[in-house]
Design an enzyme around this catalytic site. Structure first.
Site, PDB file in Angstrom:
ATOM      1  N   TYR A  46       0.949  -1.381   0.311  1.00 29.55           N
ATOM      2  CA  TYR A  46      -0.032  -0.306  -0.038  1.00 29.55           C
ATOM      3  C   TYR A  46       0.898   1.358  -0.062  1.00 29.55           C
ATOM      4  O   TYR A  46       1.887   1.217   0.879  1.00 29.55           O
ATOM      5  CB  TYR A  46      -1.124  -0.299   0.703  1.00 29.55           C
ATOM      6  CG  TYR A  46      -2.156  -1.193   1.336  1.00 29.55           C
ATOM      7  CD1 TYR A  46      -2.681  -1.813   0.169  1.00 29.55           C
ATOM      8  CD2 TYR A  46      -3.027  -1.280   2.208  1.00 29.55           C
ATOM      9  CE1 TYR A  46      -3.750  -2.338  -0.015  1.00 29.55           C
ATOM     10  CE2 TYR A  46      -4.007  -2.382   1.842  1.00 29.55           C
ATOM     11  CZ  TYR A  46      -4.154  -2.546   1.170  1.00 29.55           C
ATOM     12  OH  TYR A  46      -5.191  -3.459   0.847  1.00 29.55           O
ATOM     13  N   ALA A 204     -17.806  -0.207  -3.061  1.00 33.22           N
ATOM     14  CA  ALA A 204     -17.367   0.208  -4.443  1.00 33.22           C
ATOM     15  C   ALA A 204     -16.525   1.299  -5.168  1.00 33.22           C
ATOM     16  O   ALA A 204     -16.929   1.690  -6.661  1.00 33.22           O
ATOM     17  CB  ALA A 204     -18.593  -0.195  -5.867  1.00 33.22           C
TER      18      ALA A 204
END
Length: 290
Positions: A46, A204
């Site tokens: 990340y 989403a």
């Protein structure tokens, strides 16, 4: 897994783009803890291998907090990055050497002596399940990692590893705009094995709020209508929809906004009926149930 993680998990995926000072990052950690969100989801990659370091810097300002939270991280993806000069090609690697090196790097970055839950980030076609299980067992004996799981694995891939080393979760994508896990056997397997799935991208990636495609507009309309009926927000409703599934999912909220965390936690007190749940499913699928 029942008491390993908090029912809502804070995701740090985008922390490097938040441009916060260490003190501001610490305050974000503290505010989530105040809401009962005690689990924090990471991956070594990340932020180009920077997020774990940034989180660790913040935690170093209040090291006593380490005993109040659980650290989840992932490994197994190799990015070509200045932070990893030995990586020459973007690929997967679940060898003992790579997993061990990744764990040691994560422990240093997070300023911790152990990882509560380590996940294999993506299925590796070259995964030697027996070797990986042995690696997991050694890491557990050494106290470096307490629990293990996978992310984005198919049922057969999970079964192969779980047979050799008991896993506690499969972190997977699920939202009203991504229904696959409901019907491809992934969540069925979680119920059968008693694994509580972790859910990434429950909103989403923001598409539920801003997407202009037909499916996004259809889902947004259905969510807003039901949220208005129930006197709640779309975010709370989506998390309640996820939590309604009998596999007892653990959704990850990856937002800098504490208000978003607060809305996610509010879903713990909202139980949808089957009809309400299927109204959202129908909007996402684009058709009624057969």
């Amino acid at each position: 897994m029942n008491h390993l993680l908090s029912p809502i998990v804070a995701g740090a995926w985008r922390m490097a783009s938040w441009n916060l000072t260490p003190q501001q990052r610490l305050r974000w950690i503290e505010q989530n803890l105040e809401l009962g969100i005690t689990s924090f989801d990471h991956a070594d990659i990340y932020g180009g291998y920077q997020v774990e370091q940034q989180f660790g810097e913040a935690l170093a300002l209040a090291p006593a907090l380490r005993h109040e939270l659980q650290l989840v991280t992932k490994c197994g993806i190799k990015l070509v990055s200045p932070a990893r000069p030995g990586h020459r090609f973007h690929c997967y690697d679940t060898s003992a050497a790579h997993v061990r090196a990744s764990v040691d790097n994560s422990l240093r970055a997070l300023r911790s002596d152990h990882i509560d839950l380590l996940l294999i980030h993506r299925p590796d076609a070259l995964m030697d399940a027996a070797e990986l299980a042995d690696t997991f067992a050694a890491l557990r004996r050494e106290g470096k990692v307490h629990h293990f799981g996978v992310s984005n694995f198919t049922p057969s891939q999970l079964e192969l590893l779980h047979h050799r080393c008991p896993l506690v979760t499969n972190q997977l994508e699920l939202s009203p705009l991504r229904l696959d896990a409901l019907h491809d056997g992934t969540l069925d397997q979680c119920q059968r094995l008693g694994l509580r799935p972790m859910i990434w991208s429950p909103l989403a990636g923001g598409r539920i709020f801003t997407g202009e495609d037909e499916a996004a507009r259809r889902v947004r309309h259905a969510l807003q209508a039901l949220a208005d009926e129930l006197g709640t927000t779309i975010t709370t409703l989506v998390f309640a929809w996820l939590l309604r599934h009998p596999s007892r999912p653990l959704p990850v909220i990856g937002s800098q906004r504490i208000e978003a965390s607060r809305e996610a936690v509010a879903a713990l007190d909202l139980k949808l009926t089957a009809e309400q749940w299927y109204r959202i499913w129908t909007a996402g699928a684009g058709h009624e149930v057969p």
